[in-house]
Design an enzyme around this catalytic site. Structure first.
Site, mmCIF file in Angstrom:
data_model
loop_
_atom_site.group_PDB
_atom_site.id
_atom_site.type_symbol
_atom_site.label_atom_id
_atom_site.label_comp_id
_atom_site.label_asym_id
_atom_site.label_seq_id
_atom_site.Cartn_x
_atom_site.Cartn_y
_atom_site.Cartn_z
ATOM 1 N N ARG A 146 -7.590 -0.402 0.846
ATOM 2 C CA ARG A 146 -8.090 -1.668 0.297
ATOM 3 C C ARG A 146 -8.521 -1.509 -1.156
ATOM 4 N NH1 ARG A 146 -12.369 -2.236 4.952
ATOM 5 N NH2 ARG A 146 -10.580 -1.263 5.957
ATOM 6 N N GLU A 201 -9.525 3.596 1.988
ATOM 7 C CA GLU A 201 -9.033 3.722 0.615
ATOM 8 C C GLU A 201 -7.922 2.735 0.279
ATOM 9 O OE1 GLU A 201 -5.730 4.941 2.649
ATOM 10 O OE2 GLU A 201 -7.787 5.492 3.106
ATOM 11 N N LYS A 241 0.844 -1.198 0.000
ATOM 12 C CA LYS A 241 0.000 0.000 0.000
ATOM 13 C C LYS A 241 0.879 1.247 0.000
ATOM 14 C CE LYS A 241 -3.282 2.504 2.965
ATOM 15 N NZ LYS A 241 -3.996 2.491 4.262
ATOM 16 N N ASP A 287 -2.716 10.399 3.564
ATOM 17 C CA ASP A 287 -4.117 9.994 3.689
ATOM 18 C C ASP A 287 -4.873 10.993 4.552
ATOM 19 O OD1 ASP A 287 -6.524 8.706 3.745
ATOM 20 O OD2 ASP A 287 -5.907 7.179 5.198
ATOM 21 N N LYS A 330 -10.334 12.817 8.131
ATOM 22 C CA LYS A 330 -9.835 12.398 9.441
ATOM 23 C C LYS A 330 -9.834 13.586 10.414
ATOM 24 C CE LYS A 330 -6.637 8.823 7.759
ATOM 25 N NZ LYS A 330 -7.133 7.689 8.549
#
Length: 500
Positions: free
Chosen positions: A355, A353, A269, A274, A281
């Site tokens: 996955r 995200e 990954k 992120d 978040k």
């Protein structure tokens, strides 16, 4: 730092420092006893007075020890003798080397490698002493303008082995430990870089750099947005669409003569930052989301190590990398995207995200007809609640593969723990509108995250390493750890030596 191997008595070493151990019942290690006899009880007197009680990781530096040739003798606490195992050995080495590096001893001979560790031979002890030493001396100060150099840092470390007949295996395992240490260092450096520098393009450039450093071992191909679109990687592209920064899909391959035809595939990954996307978040600790590419960093670290060691392996590394950002173009909750596999995915949370990008990479892996695939991802915060920052979570569709990863982690002092992935957990991913939802709610979310990935890994043996708890540290030691590079290297090397 330079590493060497030697066999000899500690009291006769002409060096800046000799390192010996003391157990917590104030019992001297064998090497400490040798020094003590030469010094006519000098060390045992100090221990009796209580200046060194043997608590694990404690240190006491002695100058001008009588009848010895070293400038200094460093006593290191080994904890309880009956409990002196892998973790205790690693911690004792780490504490000793860190102390030496901070106190001006430019060279040292370590006799802790002479100590018996349950179920571990001299080769294991030398390898892991080198890895621990590399970790202890690691510094990330690339972004600081002022001088932060350690005063007269440790430059040479010699590992002692009990007998001259151990020198050959010691040399070999020292080289292996140094290669692992270099791979861990690369992974840590990449993780610690800020996301404005460590972009998808930067990771791609690092993959190309490894290929140029090891042209006979590593081949690298980097796919850009247009080529990713041609592959119909709709899940991957849906994550990237909210960012101004273009995605990359990195394909690396290592193959040596004598390797099996079917490769082992690692999928990492590579979310270089992120934000959570539209499912934003909380602001607190969002700076740590630069570590969301540590799965990708670990693959680059593994390739560095394997290229140094040159085992007879066939290995492929796949890294989907992009940012997850909110914008007018960003993926939204309720959207439905079509993956490379053709399966449709309902987006219930844009912060799930990783996955999505892994799903398309796992589908891409099919073309190699792999022997096994392992994905590595900082996938879920829930794994921290489950296992803390001690072990990676392991789940998969093949028990033999899962057990091999757990065992490799034990041997590498890079622990992992298997979690169940029963069919009942798949129920949580049902969607009214698409083939699968991208989240299954809070209960067992680390497991349901793996269940999601399993839907894209049905054509081969597959395992998932959730490294969200171990890839980085918080607080005053905040930073990337380089895990699970040691685990993966050990698994790969064990696979090379396996009899089929």
């Amino acid at each position: 730092m330079e590493f060497t191997i030697k066999s000899g008595n500690p009291e006769k070493q002409r060096t800046a420092c000799v390192v010996v151990g003391v157990f917590d019942n104030r019992k001297l290690s064998f090497a400490a006893e040798r020094v003590d006899r030469a010094a006519r009880g000098y060390i045992s007197d100090i221990v009796r007075r209580g200046d060194m009680e043997g608590r694990l990781g404690s240190t006491l530096l002695l100058y001008n020890v009588p009848n010895t040739l070293a400038d200094r003798v460093l006593l290191v606490g080994l904890g309880r003798e009956r409990d002196f195992r892998d973790r205790e050995f690693y911690q004792a080495i780490h504490s000793a080397v860190k102390y030496l590096n901070e106190t001006g001893a430019y060279e040292a001979v370590i006799y802790l490698t002479d100590e018996k560790v349950r179920r571990r031979d001299i080769g294991w002890r030398v390898e892991h002493a080198v890895v621990a030493a590399c970790e202890a001396t690691y510094r990330f100060d690339h972004m600081k303008t002022g001088s932060s150099e350690v005063r007269r840092p440790l430059r040479k470390l010699t590992m002692s082995v009990p007998m001259r007949s151990d020198l050959l295996i010691g040399e070999a395992m020292m080289a292996r430990g140094l290669a692992v240490g270099e791979g861990v260092e690369l992974a840590r450096d990449l993780g610690n870089l800020p996301s404005n520098l460590c972009t998808p393009a930067y990771l791609a450039d690092m993959a190309r750099k490894l290929a140029s450093m090891y042209p006979a071992e590593i081949k690298t191909q980097v796919l850009e947005r247009e080529e990713i679109e041609e592959l119909k990687m709709g899940a991957f592209l849906s994550v990237a669409q909210g960012s101004e920064t273009a995605p990359r899909f990195i394909v690396m391959e290592y193959k040596q003569p004598g390797a099996k035809k079917k490769p082992l595939v690692l999928v990492g990954k590579g979310i270089t930052f992120d934000s959570g996307g539209i499912s934003l978040k909380p602001a607190a600790d969002m700076d740590q989301m630069k570590f969301d590419m540590c799965g990708a960093a670990s693959i680059l670290g593994v390739f560095r190590t394997i290229a140094e060691l040159k085992p007879a392996l066939h290995m492929v590394g796949l890294i989907p990398t992009c940012e997850n950002m909110p914008s007018g173009r960003a993926l939204k909750p309720g959207d439905i995207v079509t993956s490379m596999s053709g399966q449709t995915i309902e987006i219930l949370n844009t912060d799930a995200e990783g996955r999505l990008i892994l799903a398309d990479a796992l589908t891409y892996a099919e073309r190699y007809e792999p022997e096994a695939v392992v994905d590595i991802a900082t996938l879920t915060g829930a794994i921290v609640t489950t296992l803390g920052r001690v072990a990676s979570g392991v789940l998969g569709n093949n028990e033999t593969l899962v057990r091999a990863l757990v065992s490799s982690g034990d041997d590498a002092a890079d622990r992992a723990w298997a979690l169940p992935m029963w069919d009942e957990y798949q129920e949580a991913l049902k969607s009214n509108f698409a083939d699968v939802a991208n989240v299954g709610g809070r209960p067992a979310s680390s497991i349901t995250g793996a269940c999601f990935l399993s839907r894209f890994a049905k054509k081969y043996h597959w395992a998932h390493l959730d490294i969200a708890g171990v890839a980085s540290k918080e607080g005053k030691e905040k930073g990337a750890t380089g895990r699970p590079v040691p685990l993966l290297v050990n698994w790969l090397l064990n696979h090379e030596n396996r009899d089929d």
